[in-house]
Design an enzyme around this catalytic site. Structure first.
Site, short mmCIF file in Angstrom:
data_model
loop_
_atom_site.label_atom_id
_atom_site.label_comp_id
_atom_site.label_asym_id
_atom_site.label_seq_id
_atom_site.Cartn_x
_atom_site.Cartn_y
_atom_site.Cartn_z
N TYR A 121 0.80 -1.21 0.00
CA TYR A 121 0.00 0.00 0.00
C TYR A 121 0.85 1.28 0.00
O TYR A 121 0.30 2.37 0.01
CB TYR A 121 -0.88 0.07 1.26
CG TYR A 121 -1.91 -1.02 1.40
CD1 TYR A 121 -2.93 -1.16 0.46
CD2 TYR A 121 -1.89 -1.87 2.49
CE1 TYR A 121 -3.89 -2.15 0.61
CE2 TYR A 121 -2.85 -2.85 2.65
CZ TYR A 121 -3.85 -2.99 1.71
OH TYR A 121 -4.80 -3.95 1.86
N CYS A 181 14.35 -12.44 -0.63
CA CYS A 181 14.99 -12.28 -1.92
C CYS A 181 14.05 -11.64 -2.92
O CYS A 181 13.57 -12.27 -3.86
CB CYS A 181 15.53 -13.62 -2.40
SG CYS A 181 16.88 -14.15 -1.34
#
Ligand SMILES: *Cc1c(COP(=O)(O)O)cnc(C)c1O
Length: 401
Positions: free
Chosen positions: A302, A328
């Site tokens: 968001y 990762c």
């Protein structure tokens, strides 16, 4: 909560760790009920998708709250935590007809947000009272992902389709006992909310047997300094006045319902993570912590800006850091943020970690979900154990073909 208490909890329960302050949740609950104290029948239904730990549900139940649910599993968790079916409302979107039937059979108030299911349900179960969720077509603020009342939103029945709803009601003789709206998170301007409320009143006038009006939620809480916060006290004053006038006009007493999530639990939450590495590059200093969007996805999902404090060195000289995770992927929690000088091993504390944080956590990168602790009267109570390797294997079946 004080940094020293949080540090102590991180030592006691390990990290990363979610901590929730019970008193802050009670404070917010009381703030809301006080703002609407003049309404005879007020009902707060906690939107449990924000934070669904059963001890948090229990806490809200004991404060007098009801529950807003969006899946049958949430309903089951609510019942498990001790809520009775009459204190639960089911406000799903896009779920199957069978799921809605099953929840209704449990005695839970259902809220239907599309014409197709409304017609089907009314024809099959005309005696079961149903609330309808309208889409008032009001942009509540915030961004498109969290505003759910605008014209392109998948939520609710358009107010332009009310004539069709009325026809379904007439044909099936079903009982509409509530009108609901939820315009989405982050109401910046209460005038916009009041405008949407007028649309709800207009809709309500067309139904004769209502028992409640549900104004949803979207109350905004401050995330960073100088953030706008929904002025609940002023909203309470203005909406109460309009609600009481409407009741009089309608000719019977109605329940006024809200279903806040973020407002009740966001500020009560703290997320604690340890700095694994401080890495200087040509352009910035990275602080890499033992977490990532597997534990707290809001900054990446968001763009939310959670305040981050170095509780191991609160008085340290401030420097600029980019706080990242160990996943990762690019999992940046904060860019170029002023934080008290960070050393490897320090504990960083993320504020506003109560709502939509743990409840959105995953096992991505095969990491364990964190433990959760409830803080009350100077003591931390473990309310969810940290996962273990067995949790990662659970439900997996190793086949070798
Ligand atoms: C998510 C949701 C809420 C809670 O929204 P907050 O912004 O957390 O207060 C309320 N009602 C419905 C129907 C929801 O889906």
């Amino acid at each position: 909560m004080q940094p020293k208490d949080l540090l102590y909890l991180a030592e006691q329960f390990g990290n990363p760790l979610y901590v929730y302050d019970a008193d802050k949740i009670a404070f917010q609950y009381n703030r809301l009920t006080t703002a609407f104290a003049k309404v005879e029948k007020l009902r707060i239904n906690y939107a449990m998708k924000a934070l669904s730990n059963i001890s948090i549900l229990k806490l809200l139940k004991n404060l007098g709250s009801g529950l807003d649910t969006v899946s049958i599993q949430e309903v089951q968790l609510g019942l498990h935590a001790g809520f009775t079916p009459d204190k639960i409302i089911f406000t799903p979107n896009g779920v199957s007809f069978e799921e809605i039937e099953e929840v209704a059979a449990m005695g839970v108030q259902i809220n239907i947000d599309n014409l197709s299911i409304l017609e089907h349900f009314g024809a099959k179960h005309p005696k079961v009272p149903v609330c309808i969720r309208i889409n008032p077509h009001v942009m509540a603020g915030g961004n498109e992902n969290i505003s759910v009342g605008h014209i392109d939103s998948k939520f609710g029945i358009s107010i332009y389709q009310i004539p069709h709803v009325l026809r379904i009601v007439e044909n099936t003789k079903m009982n509409i006992n509530g009108i609901h709206m939820h315009t989405g998170s982050d109401i910046l301007d209460i005038e916009v909310f009041l405008y949407a409320s007028e649309i709800l009143f207009d809709t309500a006038r067309q139904f004769k047997d209502l028992e409640f009006l549900d104004f949803g939620s979207g109350f905004k809480v401050p995330y960073k300094k100088d953030d706008i916060e929904t002025n609940i006290e002023e909203l309470g004053k203005k909406l109460t006045k309009r609600f009481l006038a409407f009741e009089k006009e309608y000719g019977r007493e109605l329940t006024l319902a809200f279903e806040p999530g973020k407002f009740l639990v966001s500020e009560a939450g703290y997320f604690l993570a340890k700095v694994n590495v401080v890495k200087q590059t040509t352009s910035t200093v990275f602080a890499g912590i033992d977490s990532g969007f597997n534990h707290l996805i809001r900054p990446m999902f968001y763009g939310s800006q959670h305040v981050i404090e170095n509780i191991s060195n609160p008085k340290g000289k401030e420097r600029f850091y980019t706080v990242v995770g160990y996943i990762c992927e690019t999992d940046t929690f904060a860019n170029n943020r002023r934080i008290a000088e960070i050393h490897e091993g320090d504990i960083l504390c993320f504020r506003n970690a109560g709502a939509y944080c743990f409840s959105m956590a995953s096992n991505y990168n095969s990491r364990f979900k964190p433990a959760e602790v409830l803080w009350k009267d100077g003591k931390g109570y473990l309310i969810r154990e940290r996962e273990t390797f067995d949790d990662l294997l659970q439900n997996q079946i190793m086949v070798e073909l």
